[in-house]
Design a protein around this motif. Structure first.
Motif, PDB file in Angstrom:
ATOM      1  N   ALA A   1      -2.134   6.831  -8.077  1.00 46.55           N
ATOM      2  CA  ALA A   1      -1.374   6.882  -6.828  1.00 46.55           C
ATOM      3  C   ALA A   1      -1.310   8.305  -6.284  1.00 46.55           C
ATOM      4  CB  ALA A   1       0.040   6.357  -7.043  1.00 46.55           C
ATOM      5  N   THR A   2      -1.127   8.411  -4.984  1.00 45.80           N
ATOM      6  CA  THR A   2      -0.904   9.692  -4.324  1.00 45.80           C
ATOM      7  C   THR A   2       0.567   9.781  -3.972  1.00 45.80           C
ATOM      8  OG1 THR A   2      -3.123   9.677  -3.372  1.00 45.80           O
ATOM      9  CG2 THR A   2      -1.486  11.109  -2.314  1.00 45.80           C
ATOM     10  N   VAL A   3       1.225  10.804  -4.490  1.00 44.89           N
ATOM     11  CA  VAL A   3       2.649  10.994  -4.208  1.00 44.89           C
ATOM     12  C   VAL A   3       2.804  11.910  -3.007  1.00 44.89           C
ATOM     13  CG1 VAL A   3       4.842  11.876  -5.103  1.00 44.89           C
ATOM     14  CG2 VAL A   3       3.312  10.560  -6.595  1.00 44.89           C
ATOM     15  N   VAL A   4       3.633  11.500  -2.064  1.00 41.00           N
ATOM     16  CA  VAL A   4       3.922  12.279  -0.851  1.00 41.00           C
ATOM     17  C   VAL A   4       5.424  12.555  -0.790  1.00 41.00           C
ATOM     18  CG1 VAL A   4       1.950  11.343   0.421  1.00 41.00           C
ATOM     19  CG2 VAL A   4       4.157  10.191   0.565  1.00 41.00           C
ATOM     20  N   GLY A   5       5.805  13.476   0.085  1.00 44.36           N
ATOM     21  CA  GLY A   5       7.223  13.722   0.308  1.00 44.36           C
ATOM     22  C   GLY A   5       7.851  14.773  -0.582  1.00 44.36           C
ATOM     23  N   PHE A   6       7.074  15.745  -1.018  1.00 49.33           N
ATOM     24  CA  PHE A   6       7.629  16.820  -1.836  1.00 49.33           C
ATOM     25  C   PHE A   6       8.686  17.579  -1.026  1.00 49.33           C
ATOM     26  CE2 PHE A   6       4.311  15.589  -4.420  1.00 49.33           C
ATOM     27  CZ  PHE A   6       4.056  16.427  -5.502  1.00 49.33           C
ATOM     28  N   THR A   7       9.733  18.060  -1.685  1.00 43.66           N
ATOM     29  CA  THR A   7      10.812  18.781  -1.009  1.00 43.66           C
ATOM     30  C   THR A   7      11.165  20.066  -1.748  1.00 43.66           C
ATOM     31  OG1 THR A   7      12.518  17.534  -2.179  1.00 43.66           O
ATOM     32  CG2 THR A   7      11.815  16.673  -0.036  1.00 43.66           C
ATOM     33  N   SER A   8      11.836  20.951  -1.045  1.00 45.93           N
ATOM     34  CA  SER A   8      12.235  22.248  -1.589  1.00 45.93           C
ATOM     35  C   SER A   8      13.356  22.110  -2.618  1.00 45.93           C
ATOM     36  CB  SER A   8      12.703  23.159  -0.445  1.00 45.93           C
ATOM     37  OG  SER A   8      13.237  24.358  -0.955  1.00 45.93           O
ATOM     38  N   GLN A   9      13.371  23.022  -3.560  1.00 43.68           N
ATOM     39  CA  GLN A   9      14.460  23.094  -4.534  1.00 43.68           C
ATOM     40  C   GLN A   9      15.661  23.877  -3.991  1.00 43.68           C
ATOM     41  OE1 GLN A   9      13.476  23.926  -8.780  1.00 43.68           O
ATOM     42  NE2 GLN A   9      11.477  24.479  -7.933  1.00 43.68           N
ATOM     43  N   GLU A  10      15.483  24.517  -2.863  1.00 43.39           N
ATOM     44  CA  GLU A  10      16.549  25.351  -2.298  1.00 43.39           C
ATOM     45  C   GLU A  10      17.806  24.544  -2.025  1.00 43.39           C
ATOM     46  OE1 GLU A  10      16.181  28.184   1.007  1.00 43.39           O
ATOM     47  OE2 GLU A  10      14.062  28.306   0.396  1.00 43.39           O
ATOM     48  N   GLY A  11      18.948  25.158  -2.338  1.00 43.58           N
ATOM     49  CA  GLY A  11      20.228  24.541  -2.030  1.00 43.58           C
ATOM     50  C   GLY A  11      20.811  23.679  -3.133  1.00 43.58           C
ATOM     51  N   TYR A  12      20.086  23.506  -4.218  1.00 46.21           N
ATOM     52  CA  TYR A  12      20.592  22.723  -5.343  1.00 46.21           C
ATOM     53  C   TYR A  12      21.087  23.673  -6.431  1.00 46.21           C
ATOM     54  CZ  TYR A  12      18.174  18.736  -3.252  1.00 46.21           C
ATOM     55  OH  TYR A  12      17.753  17.746  -2.401  1.00 46.21           O
ATOM     56  N   ASP A  13      22.044  23.221  -7.224  1.00 46.63           N
ATOM     57  CA  ASP A  13      22.649  24.043  -8.266  1.00 46.63           C
ATOM     58  C   ASP A  13      22.098  23.631  -9.630  1.00 46.63           C
ATOM     59  OD1 ASP A  13      24.339  25.894  -9.448  1.00 46.63           O
ATOM     60  OD2 ASP A  13      26.034  24.520  -9.530  1.00 46.63           O
TER      61      ASP A  13
ATOM     62  N   SER B   1      -4.796   3.298  -7.388  1.00 46.76           N
ATOM     63  CA  SER B   1      -5.655   4.087  -6.498  1.00 46.76           C
ATOM     64  C   SER B   1      -5.485   3.598  -5.063  1.00 46.76           C
ATOM     65  CB  SER B   1      -7.120   3.941  -6.899  1.00 46.76           C
ATOM     66  OG  SER B   1      -7.306   4.400  -8.219  1.00 46.76           O
ATOM     67  N   GLY B   2      -5.348   4.551  -4.137  1.00 49.93           N
ATOM     68  CA  GLY B   2      -5.191   4.221  -2.735  1.00 49.93           C
ATOM     69  C   GLY B   2      -3.758   3.938  -2.314  1.00 49.93           C
ATOM     70  N   LYS B   3      -2.832   3.910  -3.255  1.00 48.95           N
ATOM     71  CA  LYS B   3      -1.425   3.669  -2.928  1.00 48.95           C
ATOM     72  C   LYS B   3      -0.739   5.003  -2.647  1.00 48.95           C
ATOM     73  CE  LYS B   3      -1.610  -0.707  -4.343  1.00 48.95           C
ATOM     74  NZ  LYS B   3      -1.779  -1.748  -3.385  1.00 48.95           N
ATOM     75  N   LYS B   4       0.065   5.043  -1.573  1.00 49.67           N
ATOM     76  CA  LYS B   4       0.923   6.187  -1.288  1.00 49.67           C
ATOM     77  C   LYS B   4       2.303   5.869  -1.816  1.00 49.67           C
ATOM     78  CE  LYS B   4      -0.845   8.606   2.698  1.00 49.67           C
ATOM     79  NZ  LYS B   4      -0.585   9.040   4.073  1.00 49.67           N
ATOM     80  N   VAL B   5       2.860   6.801  -2.561  1.00 44.26           N
ATOM     81  CA  VAL B   5       4.172   6.602  -3.162  1.00 44.26           C
ATOM     82  C   VAL B   5       5.070   7.775  -2.793  1.00 44.26           C
ATOM     83  CG1 VAL B   5       5.435   6.294  -5.327  1.00 44.26           C
ATOM     84  CG2 VAL B   5       3.135   5.356  -5.105  1.00 44.26           C
ATOM     85  N   ALA B   6       6.259   7.471  -2.318  1.00 45.04           N
ATOM     86  CA  ALA B   6       7.287   8.477  -2.067  1.00 45.04           C
ATOM     87  C   ALA B   6       8.407   8.225  -3.070  1.00 45.04           C
ATOM     88  CB  ALA B   6       7.802   8.374  -0.645  1.00 45.04           C
ATOM     89  N   LEU B   7       8.845   9.272  -3.735  1.00 45.19           N
ATOM     90  CA  LEU B   7       9.819   9.154  -4.817  1.00 45.19           C
ATOM     91  C   LEU B   7      11.163   9.751  -4.411  1.00 45.19           C
ATOM     92  CD1 LEU B   7       7.456  10.345  -7.683  1.00 45.19           C
ATOM     93  CD2 LEU B   7       7.977   7.978  -7.032  1.00 45.19           C
ATOM     94  N   PHE B   8      12.218   9.167  -4.923  1.00 47.33           N
ATOM     95  CA  PHE B   8      13.550   9.719  -4.710  1.00 47.33           C
ATOM     96  C   PHE B   8      14.401   9.457  -5.938  1.00 47.33           C
ATOM     97  CE2 PHE B   8      13.672   5.391  -3.148  1.00 47.33           C
ATOM     98  CZ  PHE B   8      14.900   4.900  -3.562  1.00 47.33           C
ATOM     99  N   GLY B   9      15.440  10.238  -6.078  1.00 48.26           N
ATOM    100  CA  GLY B   9      16.316  10.062  -7.222  1.00 48.26           C
ATOM    101  C   GLY B   9      17.664  10.689  -6.979  1.00 48.26           C
ATOM    102  N   CYS B  10      18.571  10.383  -7.873  1.00 50.13           N
ATOM    103  CA  CYS B  10      19.898  10.984  -7.790  1.00 50.13           C
ATOM    104  C   CYS B  10      20.260  11.555  -9.156  1.00 50.13           C
ATOM    105  CB  CYS B  10      20.928   9.965  -7.319  1.00 50.13           C
ATOM    106  SG  CYS B  10      21.004   8.469  -8.298  1.00 50.13           S
TER     107      CYS B  10
ATOM    108  N   ASP C   1       0.811  -1.217   0.000  1.00 55.39           N
ATOM    109  CA  ASP C   1       0.000   0.000   0.000  1.00 55.39           C
ATOM    110  C   ASP C   1       0.846   1.269   0.000  1.00 55.39           C
ATOM    111  OD1 ASP C   1      -2.445  -1.335  -0.021  1.00 55.39           O
ATOM    112  OD2 ASP C   1      -2.411  -1.565   2.160  1.00 55.39           O
ATOM    113  N   GLN C   2       2.050   1.189   0.527  1.00 57.38           N
ATOM    114  CA  GLN C   2       2.975   2.312   0.542  1.00 57.38           C
ATOM    115  C   GLN C   2       4.257   1.885  -0.164  1.00 57.38           C
ATOM    116  OE1 GLN C   2       1.895   1.190   3.742  1.00 57.38           O
ATOM    117  NE2 GLN C   2       0.192   2.585   3.898  1.00 57.38           N
ATOM    118  N   LEU C   3       4.735   2.770  -1.024  1.00 58.70           N
ATOM    119  CA  LEU C   3       5.898   2.424  -1.829  1.00 58.70           C
ATOM    120  C   LEU C   3       6.913   3.556  -1.814  1.00 58.70           C
ATOM    121  CD1 LEU C   3       3.680   1.314  -4.794  1.00 58.70           C
ATOM    122  CD2 LEU C   3       4.962  -0.262  -3.358  1.00 58.70           C
ATOM    123  N   LEU C   4       8.179   3.214  -1.728  1.00 63.26           N
ATOM    124  CA  LEU C   4       9.278   4.148  -1.934  1.00 63.26           C
ATOM    125  C   LEU C   4       9.948   3.710  -3.220  1.00 63.26           C
ATOM    126  CD1 LEU C   4       9.607   3.693   1.567  1.00 63.26           C
ATOM    127  CD2 LEU C   4      10.756   5.788   0.916  1.00 63.26           C
ATOM    128  N   VAL C   5       9.957   4.582  -4.207  1.00 63.89           N
ATOM    129  CA  VAL C   5      10.468   4.223  -5.529  1.00 63.89           C
ATOM    130  C   VAL C   5      11.496   5.258  -5.948  1.00 63.89           C
ATOM    131  CG1 VAL C   5       9.864   3.760  -7.930  1.00 63.89           C
ATOM    132  CG2 VAL C   5       8.233   3.203  -6.110  1.00 63.89           C
TER     133      VAL C   5
END
Length: 150
Positions: free
Chosen positions: A94-106, A59-68, A23-27
């Motif tokens: 899906a519902t994506v959670v975990g949005f973050t600021s762009q501050e500090g990136y070049d 539908s109903g899945k929470k997804v948190a995304l990350f990347g490099c 139900d919850q995914l980190l991708v």
């Protein structure tokens, strides 16, 4: 650890049903295929997104995304593949959670930005590796507050 016993590599899944039992995914993924319209990661996750997950109802899945990515060397398409993950997952409900600021990136542009925020955790291990651990720790705490059982 964060992944625990529920971690998997996408090319090890036998079917989309294996993936849908969670139900919850980190991708996450890197961006290697810069400038492309799709399949931007340049890894196995591209085929998985467009072949395995293509018809899935998330539908109903929470997804948190990350990347490099490299926010200095590829500042015009920093972590673009994470934006592709966002588009594919939200298009399937899906519902994506975990949005973050762009501050500090070049960087000056990224397809991983929605409403002036990154759609997840972005790490620059080329230029800002000293900040990744703190960013990841803060992101995990944020995800917990957003209902992810980590």
């Amino acid at each position: 650890g964060l992944a625990g016993d529920c971690s998997f590599v996408v090319d090890e899944l036998d079917s989309v049903e294996d993936f849908l039992q969670h139900d919850q995914l980190l991708v996450g993924c890197p961006t290697w295929n810069t400038g492309a319209d799709d399949m931007r990661s340049g890894t196995d996750i591209d085929d998985w997104l467009y072949d395995t997950v293509a018809g899935a109802d998330l539908s109903g899945k929470k997804v948190a995304l990350f990347g490099c990515g490299d926010s200095a060397g590829y500042s015009g398409n920093f972590c673009d593949s994470v934006g592709e993950l966002y588009d594919c997952f939200t298009a399937r409900g899906a519902t994506v959670v975990g949005f973050t600021s762009q501050e500090g990136y070049d960087h000056y542009d990224s397809k991983a930005v929605r409403d002036d925020m990154f759609v997840g955790l972005m790490c620059d291990e080329q230029n800002q590796m000293d900040q990744s651990e703190d960013r990841a720790g803060a992101w995990v705490e944020q995800l917990k507050k957003e209902g992810m059982p980590l």
